[in-house]
Design a protein around this motif. Structure first.
Motif, PDB file in Angstrom:
ATOM      1  N   ASN A   1      -1.333  -2.907  -8.874  1.00 56.87           N
ATOM      2  CA  ASN A   1      -2.758  -2.585  -9.031  1.00 56.87           C
ATOM      3  C   ASN A   1      -3.156  -1.392  -8.168  1.00 56.87           C
ATOM      4  O   ASN A   1      -3.966  -0.550  -8.586  1.00 56.87           O
ATOM      5  CB  ASN A   1      -3.612  -3.798  -8.681  1.00 56.87           C
ATOM      6  CG  ASN A   1      -3.535  -4.889  -9.727  1.00 56.87           C
ATOM      7  OD1 ASN A   1      -3.259  -4.613 -10.903  1.00 56.87           O
ATOM      8  ND2 ASN A   1      -3.765  -6.123  -9.327  1.00 56.87           N
ATOM      9  N   ILE A   2      -2.596  -1.313  -6.952  1.00 55.34           N
ATOM     10  CA  ILE A   2      -2.887  -0.174  -6.082  1.00 55.34           C
ATOM     11  C   ILE A   2      -2.356   1.116  -6.714  1.00 55.34           C
ATOM     12  O   ILE A   2      -3.010   2.160  -6.675  1.00 55.34           O
ATOM     13  CB  ILE A   2      -2.274  -0.392  -4.684  1.00 55.34           C
ATOM     14  CG1 ILE A   2      -2.999  -1.530  -3.968  1.00 55.34           C
ATOM     15  CG2 ILE A   2      -2.345   0.890  -3.850  1.00 55.34           C
ATOM     16  CD1 ILE A   2      -2.458  -1.841  -2.592  1.00 55.34           C
ATOM     17  N   ALA A   3      -1.157   1.041  -7.316  1.00 51.06           N
ATOM     18  CA  ALA A   3      -0.578   2.222  -7.973  1.00 51.06           C
ATOM     19  C   ALA A   3      -1.480   2.719  -9.099  1.00 51.06           C
ATOM     20  O   ALA A   3      -1.707   3.925  -9.237  1.00 51.06           O
ATOM     21  CB  ALA A   3       0.815   1.895  -8.503  1.00 51.06           C
TER      22      ALA A   3
ATOM     23  N   HIS B   1      -4.590  17.870   0.101  1.00 51.41           N
ATOM     24  CA  HIS B   1      -5.755  17.865  -0.792  1.00 51.41           C
ATOM     25  C   HIS B   1      -5.916  16.560  -1.577  1.00 51.41           C
ATOM     26  O   HIS B   1      -7.035  16.032  -1.650  1.00 51.41           O
ATOM     27  CB  HIS B   1      -5.655  19.037  -1.782  1.00 51.41           C
ATOM     28  CG  HIS B   1      -5.587  20.374  -1.128  1.00 51.41           C
ATOM     29  ND1 HIS B   1      -6.570  20.836  -0.282  1.00 51.41           N
ATOM     30  CD2 HIS B   1      -4.653  21.366  -1.201  1.00 51.41           C
ATOM     31  CE1 HIS B   1      -6.256  22.052   0.159  1.00 51.41           C
ATOM     32  NE2 HIS B   1      -5.092  22.394  -0.388  1.00 51.41           N
ATOM     33  N   ILE B   2      -4.836  16.049  -2.143  1.00 44.77           N
ATOM     34  CA  ILE B   2      -4.947  14.863  -2.995  1.00 44.77           C
ATOM     35  C   ILE B   2      -5.113  13.600  -2.163  1.00 44.77           C
ATOM     36  O   ILE B   2      -6.038  12.801  -2.396  1.00 44.77           O
ATOM     37  CB  ILE B   2      -3.711  14.721  -3.920  1.00 44.77           C
ATOM     38  CG1 ILE B   2      -3.542  15.974  -4.783  1.00 44.77           C
ATOM     39  CG2 ILE B   2      -3.867  13.480  -4.792  1.00 44.77           C
ATOM     40  CD1 ILE B   2      -4.647  16.214  -5.765  1.00 44.77           C
ATOM     41  N   PHE B   3      -4.236  13.420  -1.182  1.00 45.26           N
ATOM     42  CA  PHE B   3      -4.283  12.183  -0.396  1.00 45.26           C
ATOM     43  C   PHE B   3      -5.620  11.983   0.320  1.00 45.26           C
ATOM     44  O   PHE B   3      -6.169  10.870   0.272  1.00 45.26           O
ATOM     45  CB  PHE B   3      -3.125  12.148   0.605  1.00 45.26           C
ATOM     46  CG  PHE B   3      -3.084  10.884   1.415  1.00 45.26           C
ATOM     47  CD1 PHE B   3      -2.708   9.682   0.831  1.00 45.26           C
ATOM     48  CD2 PHE B   3      -3.424  10.890   2.761  1.00 45.26           C
ATOM     49  CE1 PHE B   3      -2.675   8.501   1.576  1.00 45.26           C
ATOM     50  CE2 PHE B   3      -3.394   9.731   3.503  1.00 45.26           C
ATOM     51  CZ  PHE B   3      -3.025   8.534   2.908  1.00 45.26           C
TER      52      PHE B   3
ATOM     53  N   THR C   1       0.834  -1.208   0.000  1.00 41.11           N
ATOM     54  CA  THR C   1       0.000   0.000   0.000  1.00 41.11           C
ATOM     55  C   THR C   1       0.864   1.252   0.000  1.00 41.11           C
ATOM     56  O   THR C   1       0.578   2.217  -0.720  1.00 41.11           O
ATOM     57  CB  THR C   1      -0.930  -0.003   1.224  1.00 41.11           C
ATOM     58  OG1 THR C   1      -1.792  -1.144   1.157  1.00 41.11           O
ATOM     59  CG2 THR C   1      -1.789   1.253   1.246  1.00 41.11           C
ATOM     60  N   ILE C   2       1.924   1.254   0.796  1.00 45.08           N
ATOM     61  CA  ILE C   2       2.811   2.420   0.839  1.00 45.08           C
ATOM     62  C   ILE C   2       3.477   2.644  -0.515  1.00 45.08           C
ATOM     63  O   ILE C   2       3.484   3.761  -1.053  1.00 45.08           O
ATOM     64  CB  ILE C   2       3.878   2.242   1.945  1.00 45.08           C
ATOM     65  CG1 ILE C   2       3.216   2.323   3.328  1.00 45.08           C
ATOM     66  CG2 ILE C   2       4.965   3.312   1.825  1.00 45.08           C
ATOM     67  CD1 ILE C   2       4.133   1.946   4.472  1.00 45.08           C
ATOM     68  N   ILE C   3       4.036   1.575  -1.096  1.00 45.61           N
ATOM     69  CA  ILE C   3       4.711   1.706  -2.395  1.00 45.61           C
ATOM     70  C   ILE C   3       3.718   2.116  -3.476  1.00 45.61           C
ATOM     71  O   ILE C   3       3.954   3.050  -4.255  1.00 45.61           O
ATOM     72  CB  ILE C   3       5.406   0.390  -2.776  1.00 45.61           C
ATOM     73  CG1 ILE C   3       6.501   0.048  -1.767  1.00 45.61           C
ATOM     74  CG2 ILE C   3       6.006   0.492  -4.180  1.00 45.61           C
ATOM     75  CD1 ILE C   3       7.096  -1.329  -1.944  1.00 45.61           C
ATOM     76  N   GLY C   4       2.589   1.418  -3.534  1.00 42.90           N
ATOM     77  CA  GLY C   4       1.592   1.716  -4.562  1.00 42.90           C
ATOM     78  C   GLY C   4       1.017   3.113  -4.438  1.00 42.90           C
ATOM     79  O   GLY C   4       0.781   3.797  -5.445  1.00 42.90           O
ATOM     80  N   THR C   5       0.804   3.563  -3.199  1.00 44.20           N
ATOM     81  CA  THR C   5       0.257   4.907  -2.990  1.00 44.20           C
ATOM     82  C   THR C   5       1.247   5.983  -3.431  1.00 44.20           C
ATOM     83  O   THR C   5       0.871   6.946  -4.107  1.00 44.20           O
ATOM     84  CB  THR C   5      -0.110   5.108  -1.508  1.00 44.20           C
ATOM     85  OG1 THR C   5      -1.073   4.129  -1.126  1.00 44.20           O
ATOM     86  CG2 THR C   5      -0.694   6.489  -1.277  1.00 44.20           C
ATOM     87  N   LEU C   6       2.514   5.815  -3.056  1.00 44.94           N
ATOM     88  CA  LEU C   6       3.532   6.796  -3.457  1.00 44.94           C
ATOM     89  C   LEU C   6       3.663   6.868  -4.976  1.00 44.94           C
ATOM     90  O   LEU C   6       3.682   7.955  -5.564  1.00 44.94           O
ATOM     91  CB  LEU C   6       4.876   6.443  -2.822  1.00 44.94           C
ATOM     92  CG  LEU C   6       5.001   6.667  -1.309  1.00 44.94           C
ATOM     93  CD1 LEU C   6       6.326   6.127  -0.803  1.00 44.94           C
ATOM     94  CD2 LEU C   6       4.867   8.148  -0.976  1.00 44.94           C
TER      95      LEU C   6
END
Length: 276
Positions: free
Chosen positions: A153-155, A188-190, A91-96
């Protein structure tokens, strides 16, 4: 409408979600308090090898007389730990990657998405198996391998949500007045993609548990004497005829856990869709 009111509204409309919530709550409590159960998961009893379920051993015993109930409980601890920690890593990698790719666009987006495409084009299970063989098998390795190669997929999902969020008026205005990109993404985005991220994260837990079970079943995941549901399934292969419960019980827990986490993701999605 308050979050608690949304939860109650969804649960009234879809009471089947209670099954997943109750099962996961009991499973997590059992895993957390397993050390308080006065049974040694590695204690052998040659007089009760492959014994069926009884009052003394409610899940029976394995091929060397170990209590199978406590083995399943401790296996659940490991499987849940792998699922949660691998989920956090992916989740951390994909979110970044998704936030940076979607927000900055241009060549940054092209480079990151082509990298994601390359990783996604490789059969994922084959990639994980190869890395598991190259690295020393064990708990840390399995978490690292699943977490670092299941974020694509999360990215993509976060990138799509970011592309939509950055077109909103308050984001455009923040860019116009010269706010720092890091501040815009953080403030704003997160928050705009957070609800989608939470839903995706619950699904990635079930995926990580399934992958760990598959790798342990193949003998390249969790190594003895540590047990996981996948390794219990592997050990049960030699005892299917005389002790079928050794395969049925961990398999049933895997199915129910994966179903429950997927249902939890659907529940959280429905909560986010409730108006108010």
């Amino acid at each position: 409408m308050k979050v608690s009111e949304k939860w109650r509204k969804v649960l009234r409309r879809q009471p089947r979600y209670w099954i997943a919530i109750i099962f996961l709550s009991l499973l997590i409590l059992l895993a957390l308090f397993a050390p308080l159960i006065p049974i040694d998961p590695n204690q052998t009893d040659v007089a009760n090898m492959s014994a069926g379920p009884s009052l003394q051993h409610i899940f029976g015993t394995d091929e060397i007389g170990r209590d199978y109930f406590i083995r399943v409980v401790y296996g659940g601890r490991i499987s849940l730990m792998v699922g949660v920690l691998a989920m956090l890593a992916s989740t951390i990698i994909g979110t970044l990657v998704g936030l940076i790719s979607g927000y900055f666009g241009g060549w940054v987006d092209n480079v990151l998405m082509r990298f994601v495409d390359i990783l996604s084009s490789i059969p994922w299970l084959v990639l994980v198996i190869v890395l598991s063989v190259l690295l020393k098998p064990g708990l840390v390795t399995i978490i690292f391998v699943i977490g670092c190669f299941s974020w694509m997929n999360i990215a993509r999902l976060i990138r799509a949500e970011t592309l939509s969020a950055k077109e909103r008026e308050y984001v455009v205005y923040a860019q116009f007045i010269g706010e720092k990109h890091s501040k815009i993404i953080r403030r704003h985005i997160f928050p705009a993609v957070l609800s989608t991220l939470i839903v995706a994260a619950t699904g990635s837990i079930s995926g990580a548990i399934m992958t760990e079970s598959a790798l342990s079943f193949l003998g390249i995941g969790i190594q003895p004497p540590v047990a996981s549901w996948g390794s219990l399934l592997q050990n049960a292969q030699s005892s299917l005829q005389q002790a079928p419960y050794m395969a049925i019980l961990p398999g049933l827990f895997i199915i129910l856990t994966v179903y429950s986490f997927n249902s939890l993701g659907n529940f959280l999605r429905d909560v986010t869709l409730v108006e108010g």
